[in-house]
Design a protein around this motif. Structure first.
Motif, PDB file in Angstrom:
ATOM      1  N   ASP A 163       0.809  -1.221   0.000  1.00  0.00           N
ATOM      2  CA  ASP A 163       0.000   0.000   0.000  1.00  0.00           C
ATOM      3  C   ASP A 163       0.849   1.282   0.000  1.00  0.00           C
ATOM      4  O   ASP A 163       0.301   2.386  -0.019  1.00  0.00           O
ATOM      5  N   VAL A 164       2.164   1.137   0.021  1.00  0.00           N
ATOM      6  CA  VAL A 164       3.035   2.316  -0.066  1.00  0.00           C
ATOM      7  C   VAL A 164       3.050   2.798  -1.515  1.00  0.00           C
ATOM      8  O   VAL A 164       3.128   1.994  -2.447  1.00  0.00           O
ATOM      9  N   GLU A 165       2.960   4.107  -1.710  1.00  0.00           N
ATOM     10  CA  GLU A 165       2.953   4.681  -3.058  1.00  0.00           C
ATOM     11  C   GLU A 165       4.238   4.300  -3.806  1.00  0.00           C
ATOM     12  O   GLU A 165       5.304   4.181  -3.187  1.00  0.00           O
ATOM     13  N   PRO A 166       4.140   4.133  -5.147  1.00  0.00           N
ATOM     14  CA  PRO A 166       5.288   3.588  -5.900  1.00  0.00           C
ATOM     15  C   PRO A 166       6.601   4.368  -5.742  1.00  0.00           C
ATOM     16  O   PRO A 166       7.661   3.762  -5.584  1.00  0.00           O
ATOM     17  N   LEU A 167       6.536   5.701  -5.788  1.00  0.00           N
ATOM     18  CA  LEU A 167       7.794   6.451  -5.689  1.00  0.00           C
ATOM     19  C   LEU A 167       8.386   6.341  -4.285  1.00  0.00           C
ATOM     20  O   LEU A 167       9.598   6.165  -4.117  1.00  0.00           O
TER      21      LEU A 167
ATOM     22  N   ALA B  59      17.640   0.838 -12.651  1.00  0.00           N
ATOM     23  CA  ALA B  59      16.316   1.459 -12.823  1.00  0.00           C
ATOM     24  C   ALA B  59      15.343   0.475 -13.468  1.00  0.00           C
ATOM     25  O   ALA B  59      14.176   0.384 -13.074  1.00  0.00           O
ATOM     26  N   GLU B  60      15.832  -0.285 -14.443  1.00  0.00           N
ATOM     27  CA  GLU B  60      14.966  -1.271 -15.097  1.00  0.00           C
ATOM     28  C   GLU B  60      14.538  -2.375 -14.133  1.00  0.00           C
ATOM     29  O   GLU B  60      13.383  -2.809 -14.154  1.00  0.00           O
ATOM     30  N   SER B  61      15.463  -2.811 -13.290  1.00  0.00           N
ATOM     31  CA  SER B  61      15.114  -3.844 -12.295  1.00  0.00           C
ATOM     32  C   SER B  61      14.039  -3.332 -11.349  1.00  0.00           C
ATOM     33  O   SER B  61      13.091  -4.056 -11.015  1.00  0.00           O
ATOM     34  N   LEU B  62      14.186  -2.093 -10.903  1.00  0.00           N
ATOM     35  CA  LEU B  62      13.207  -1.527  -9.977  1.00  0.00           C
ATOM     36  C   LEU B  62      11.850  -1.344 -10.669  1.00  0.00           C
ATOM     37  O   LEU B  62      10.800  -1.603 -10.079  1.00  0.00           O
ATOM     38  N   ALA B  63      11.889  -0.897 -11.934  1.00  0.00           N
ATOM     39  CA  ALA B  63      10.634  -0.728 -12.681  1.00  0.00           C
ATOM     40  C   ALA B  63       9.923  -2.069 -12.838  1.00  0.00           C
ATOM     41  O   ALA B  63       8.702  -2.168 -12.661  1.00  0.00           O
TER      42      ALA B  63
ATOM     43  N   ASP C 287       3.941   2.569 -17.171  1.00  0.00           N
ATOM     44  CA  ASP C 287       4.431   3.946 -17.301  1.00  0.00           C
ATOM     45  C   ASP C 287       4.801   4.530 -15.941  1.00  0.00           C
ATOM     46  O   ASP C 287       5.851   5.157 -15.782  1.00  0.00           O
ATOM     47  N   THR C 288       3.908   4.330 -14.972  1.00  0.00           N
ATOM     48  CA  THR C 288       4.151   4.845 -13.631  1.00  0.00           C
ATOM     49  C   THR C 288       5.355   4.128 -13.003  1.00  0.00           C
ATOM     50  O   THR C 288       6.185   4.752 -12.336  1.00  0.00           O
ATOM     51  N   ALA C 289       5.432   2.823 -13.237  1.00  0.00           N
ATOM     52  CA  ALA C 289       6.553   2.045 -12.701  1.00  0.00           C
ATOM     53  C   ALA C 289       7.877   2.581 -13.226  1.00  0.00           C
ATOM     54  O   ALA C 289       8.841   2.783 -12.475  1.00  0.00           O
ATOM     55  N   ARG C 290       7.925   2.843 -14.526  1.00  0.00           N
ATOM     56  CA  ARG C 290       9.162   3.343 -15.144  1.00  0.00           C
ATOM     57  C   ARG C 290       9.532   4.726 -14.602  1.00  0.00           C
ATOM     58  O   ARG C 290      10.692   4.990 -14.270  1.00  0.00           O
ATOM     59  N   LEU C 291       8.517   5.596 -14.515  1.00  0.00           N
ATOM     60  CA  LEU C 291       8.768   6.958 -14.042  1.00  0.00           C
ATOM     61  C   LEU C 291       9.214   6.948 -12.577  1.00  0.00           C
ATOM     62  O   LEU C 291      10.171   7.642 -12.195  1.00  0.00           O
ATOM     63  N   ALA C 292       8.540   6.152 -11.747  1.00  0.00           N
ATOM     64  CA  ALA C 292       8.896   6.089 -10.325  1.00  0.00           C
ATOM     65  C   ALA C 292      10.299   5.503 -10.156  1.00  0.00           C
ATOM     66  O   ALA C 292      11.115   6.018  -9.367  1.00  0.00           O
ATOM     67  N   ALA C 293      10.607   4.439 -10.898  1.00  0.00           N
ATOM     68  CA  ALA C 293      11.922   3.796 -10.770  1.00  0.00           C
ATOM     69  C   ALA C 293      13.029   4.737 -11.222  1.00  0.00           C
ATOM     70  O   ALA C 293      14.053   4.892 -10.543  1.00  0.00           O
ATOM     71  N   GLN C 294      12.829   5.386 -12.354  1.00  0.00           N
ATOM     72  CA  GLN C 294      13.876   6.288 -12.862  1.00  0.00           C
ATOM     73  C   GLN C 294      14.044   7.496 -11.958  1.00  0.00           C
ATOM     74  O   GLN C 294      15.161   7.991 -11.773  1.00  0.00           O
ATOM     75  N   THR C 295      12.945   7.974 -11.399  1.00  0.00           N
ATOM     76  CA  THR C 295      13.044   9.109 -10.489  1.00  0.00           C
ATOM     77  C   THR C 295      13.774   8.698  -9.206  1.00  0.00           C
ATOM     78  O   THR C 295      14.624   9.438  -8.699  1.00  0.00           O
ATOM     79  N   ALA C 296      13.457   7.518  -8.695  1.00  0.00           N
ATOM     80  CA  ALA C 296      14.142   7.029  -7.492  1.00  0.00           C
ATOM     81  C   ALA C 296      15.643   6.876  -7.752  1.00  0.00           C
ATOM     82  O   ALA C 296      16.473   7.188  -6.891  1.00  0.00           O
TER      83      ALA C 296
END
Lengths: 193, 193
Positions: free
Chosen positions: B76-80, B126-130, B141-150
């Protein structure tokens, strides 16, 4: 040999990407690219130092364009807004048709060395934008974070843009990605940190 | 030759980074690294395929650690938030003392090929996290954006952490960088977009 060839550079790029796509980057020679474009190897070397340069020649132009765009953003615009505004201007280099950038991207994704080179170019772009922000009234840490975040938005938007069935303007996809990022950070960690 | 050498791997890494720092990566040989660490070349090759691997051997471990950390974050924790929580755990690999990572970083920054390799490793992280986020209820899309931002937060925090005079915990610097990013996006574009 000596006769004038209209837009040799453009035809060389198109020919190279076609051959790279069909036979792979490593298997394609400069001689084949020149022949496929209908020019001599001498003409090829007038435009590019080697076959890798065909994929990366636009990067310097992109860098200058984005730095100039960032410099043109009014000083009172917040740093991240300014940096994202700058990366939107890349649409002028990419054009409205993602077909070329998509094929180029596939060639790069298939080759580790090319991928590494592409990532270095993107990292250098982030540094250019950070340096440009630092010349405003922005501290170095904030400049670096804003520039790298804007380049992340750029990269995610680019991957999305080249993948769309009904292509939109690149700047529109950047705007959308930036809105998504703002939504992500806004919902994040309410009450924490 | 055959005698047991305590923590050969650790001494080889230390020896290699000392020599790379003093003489440059290209000028340093495996023979010199082994001699400097007081082990044989055969021992060197028991741990590393080549001298470049000395700099990158921890990357696989880092990748696995961060993916495991992300998997451990409640759904339940937000993706980013979740992705940033994961990158905080890198502190366990880096240790509390930024001296080693700082020297390693200087060696890499001085060599284009090493820098490209490092950027590729970060992109793969970043790809592993996404991919890990995508296995939750997060659209690609959200997964990629959150992973790359992290990963951007990670990279900016890392650059800051190795540069501090009075070193703090890596996770503390990540938290701070993430707060700064949230402040940047919150002040951005009020009313626009």
């Amino acid at each position: 040999m000596g006769r004038w060839v209209p837009d040799s550079q453009g035809r060389l790029i198109k020919a190279a990407i076609e051959l790279f796509t069909e036979y792979g980057f490593d298997q394609t020679t400069v001689a084949q690219i020149a022949a496929h474009a209908g020019v001599t190897q001498r003409t090829f070397f007038r435009y590019f130092a080697d076959k890798r340069e065909v994929l990366f020649w636009g990067q310097q132009k992109l860098d200058s364009l984005l730095v100039a765009a960032l410099e043109a953003v009014p000083e009172d615009v917040e740093p991240l807004d300014a940096a994202v505004e700058a990366v939107k201007s890349a649409g002028a280099v990419f054009g409205d048709e993602p077909e070329g950038p998509r094929l180029r991207n596939q060639v790069i994704a298939a080759n580790t060395e090319l991928r590494e080179r592409e990532l270095l170019k993107v990292a250098m772009l982030a540094e250019s934008l950070a340096a440009t922000l630092s010349r405003r009234d922005v501290d170095p840490d904030t400049a670096r974070l804003a520039a790298q975040t804007a380049v992340t938005v750029f990269a995610v938007a680019f991957a999305h843009w080249i993948d769309e069935d009904a292509p939109r303007q690149f700047a529109t996809v950047v705007d959308e990605t930036y809105r998504n990022l703002k939504a992500l950070t806004a919902t994040a960690g309410v009450g924490s940190a």
